[in-house]
Design an enzyme around this catalytic site. Structure first.
Site, mmCIF file in Angstrom:
data_model
loop_
_atom_site.group_PDB
_atom_site.id
_atom_site.type_symbol
_atom_site.label_atom_id
_atom_site.label_comp_id
_atom_site.label_asym_id
_atom_site.label_seq_id
_atom_site.Cartn_x
_atom_site.Cartn_y
_atom_site.Cartn_z
ATOM 1 N N GLU A 154 0.851 -1.127 -0.104
ATOM 2 C CA GLU A 154 -0.019 -0.172 -0.082
ATOM 3 C C GLU A 154 0.922 1.248 0.178
ATOM 4 O O GLU A 154 1.810 1.398 0.766
ATOM 5 C CB GLU A 154 -1.007 -0.102 1.087
ATOM 6 C CG GLU A 154 -1.940 0.982 1.375
ATOM 7 C CD GLU A 154 -2.627 1.430 0.003
ATOM 8 O OE1 GLU A 154 -3.295 0.396 -0.415
ATOM 9 O OE2 GLU A 154 -2.421 2.167 -0.590
ATOM 10 N N CYS A 266 5.673 4.593 9.078
ATOM 11 C CA CYS A 266 6.264 4.047 7.835
ATOM 12 C C CYS A 266 7.548 4.444 7.685
ATOM 13 O O CYS A 266 8.398 3.374 7.953
ATOM 14 C CB CYS A 266 5.659 4.156 6.603
ATOM 15 S SG CYS A 266 4.152 3.638 6.907
#
Ligand SMILES: NC(=O)c1ccc[n+]([C@@H]2O[C@H](COP(=O)([O-])OP(=O)(O)OC[C@H]3O[C@@H](n4cnc5c(N)ncnc54)[C@H](O)[C@@H]3O)[C@@H](O)[C@H]2O)c1
Length: 447
Positions: A154, A266
């Site tokens: 993603e 992230c």
């Protein structure tokens, strides 16, 4: 199509809700019952622009539901997404325990062919592990059920996640199975403006693509922060340098903004995990290790500028902070530079008063309750309230509402009119002209 999404966090909830927009039936699964109850009651547990409308329209259309029962939820599913967390382990590697726990449950309960999709960010080779775990569970119950495991990383950005999902730059799918390829094409085609945005590749290639994308963006940021540090030493304004290089079409403007370091769920963990993967495979990740090192020191930059200005004596100083979230548009504070700054300020004896448009609740969970009780850390609801009797203002997160504040009103409220600008949002010459002192990142501070 029938879709099950296991893990209803930032990625799982956005993925599940956005799939209902095209008429798919989606069940979002999680082990956090409290979170599921809030969702069933129409409450969105995270701040993400536009997500509430997509979730409520999915629920109203009877297309979106929430469950903690994985067995019941996957029994008819044609697609099973794994979207659970992959936090860093102690050695920096991606901790796969949640992903593999889901794989085990899938193996225990799978009834019919399904495409199992790794959407979590996982190291190269994880799809093989997921495949092996499902196969071994099927073997234990003597079940002969076909399935494919594909990698579909993603790339959504928090703060723009719904738009990124509905209109992706690209959808990367790693698979060697023709059947899975067709199923993934069917599912994603409505979201793609052209078919070349759906990119098929090998499973390991797709797994690596996600890490390479995040590592590249983190590298650009750390590169520019390093240049900014050098600009400080050489009496150069990095903002002129940024404009000068960004205008080169080979370089471009994106991700070359100097600042107080990258955070979020992230970049920090993915760079660490890639460093770990490289080391495990006997390859020295010289550049990536430096990217991480630069970022860790960059998160201390604001504190060191502030401490330098006050000659190391921050006891009793009242420091106003604008912005707590790791970036604008989200309430996520994972690895946020504000955490490093506030901890350092309070440890040095300062009192901190902070404002963020949406991250107040997250922040209340992040810092010790005692600090809030003692007033060492205050969090207020209005951006100008932090400035009352403040000895300095620090801009940490560049929310739009901080871009053109009322400087005259600010000067009236503050003890000392000084701004430490962690995102180079303000014009130092203008601030000087209205008698503000200014310290940015790499821009001739106080000159
Ligand atoms: N947040 C982002 O911007 C982003 C973007 C791209 C990729 N990713 C990746 O996607 C993955 C998920 O990230 P996130 O930010 O959505 O995480 P998150 O922490 O917000 O959500 C994970 C969810 O999984 C649930 N969970 C854990 N174990 C479970 C289990 N066995 N069964 C069901 N649910 C379970 C947790 O309760 C939690 O709600 C990570 O690998 C991350 O690196 C995140």
């Amino acid at each position: 199509m029938k879709v099950a999404v296991v893990g209803t966090g930032y990625v799982g909830l956005v993925t599940g809700a956005c799939f209902t927009e095209m008429g798919n039936h989606v069940v979002c699964i999680d082990i956090d019952e409290a979170k599921l109850d809030r969702l069933r009651a129409g409450e969105i547990p995270i701040f993400e622009p536009g997500l509430d409308a997509v979730v409520s329209s999915g629920i109203e259309a009877g297309l979106l539901r929430f469950s903690s029962d994985i067995a019941e939820s996957i029994k008819d599913a044609e697609y099973i997404f794994i979207a659970v967390g992959t936090p860093p382990g102690e050695d920096g590697s991606a901790d796969l325990q949640y992903v593999l726990a889901v794989a085990k449950s899938i193996g225990e309960h799978l009834k019919n062919y399904a495409v199992v999709i790794d959407k979590s960010t996982v190291p190269v080779g994880t799809a093989d592990k997921v495949h092996a775990e499902i196969s071994s569970q099927l073997a234990l119950r003597d079940a002969d059920i076909d399935f494919d495991v594909v990698s579909n990383p993603e790339f959504l950005k928090e703060g723009a996640a719904v738009n990124d999902f509905m209109r992706p730059d690209r959808v990367v799918v790693g698979t060697n199975s023709e059947k899975a390829r067709q199923k993934m094409t069917e599912l994603y085609s409505p979201y793609l403006r052209s078919s070349d945005r759906l990119m098929f590749m090998g499973v390991r290639d797709a797994e690596m693509t996600k890490y390479a994308a995040n590592a590249m963006l983190a590298t650009k940021i750390s590169f520019m922060n390093e240049v900014a540090g050098l600009c400080d030493e050489l009496d150069v304004d990095v903002e002129n340098v940024r404009r000068g290089i960004g205008s080169d079409s080979r370089i471009g403007y994106s991700f070359i903004y100097p600042g107080c370091g990258y955070g979020g769920s992230c970049f920090p963990k993915d760079v660490k995990a890639l460093v770990h993967t490289a080391e495990q495979s006997g390859f020295e990740p010289t550049l990536l290790a430096a990217v991480e090192k630069r970022n860790n020191s960059q998160k201390h930059k604001l504190f060191s500028n502030i401490s330098g200005y006050f000659k190391g004596d921050l006891k009793g100083k009242r420091i106003a902070v604008w912005g707590l979230a790791f970036k604008p548009g989200t309430d996520d504070m994972r690895e946020a530079p504000s955490i490093v700054l506030i901890n350092a300020l309070i440890e040095a004896g300062a009192q901190v008063c902070a404002f963020d448009p949406v991250a107040k609740e997250t922040a209340a969970r992040e810092f010790p309750e005692q600090w809030l009780a003692d007033g060492q850390l205050q969090m207020v609801d209005f951006q100008y309230d932090v400035l009352k009797q403040a000895d300095a203002l620090v801009l940490v997160t560049e929310w739009k509402r901080f871009r053109q504040p009322d400087f005259e009103a600010m000067k009236e409220l503050m003890n000392d009119a000084i701004i430490f600008d962690g995102r180079n949002q303000y014009d130092p010459d203008y601030l000087k002209s209205i008698e503000f002192k200014y310290s940015g990142i790499g821009r001739n501070n106080f000159k």
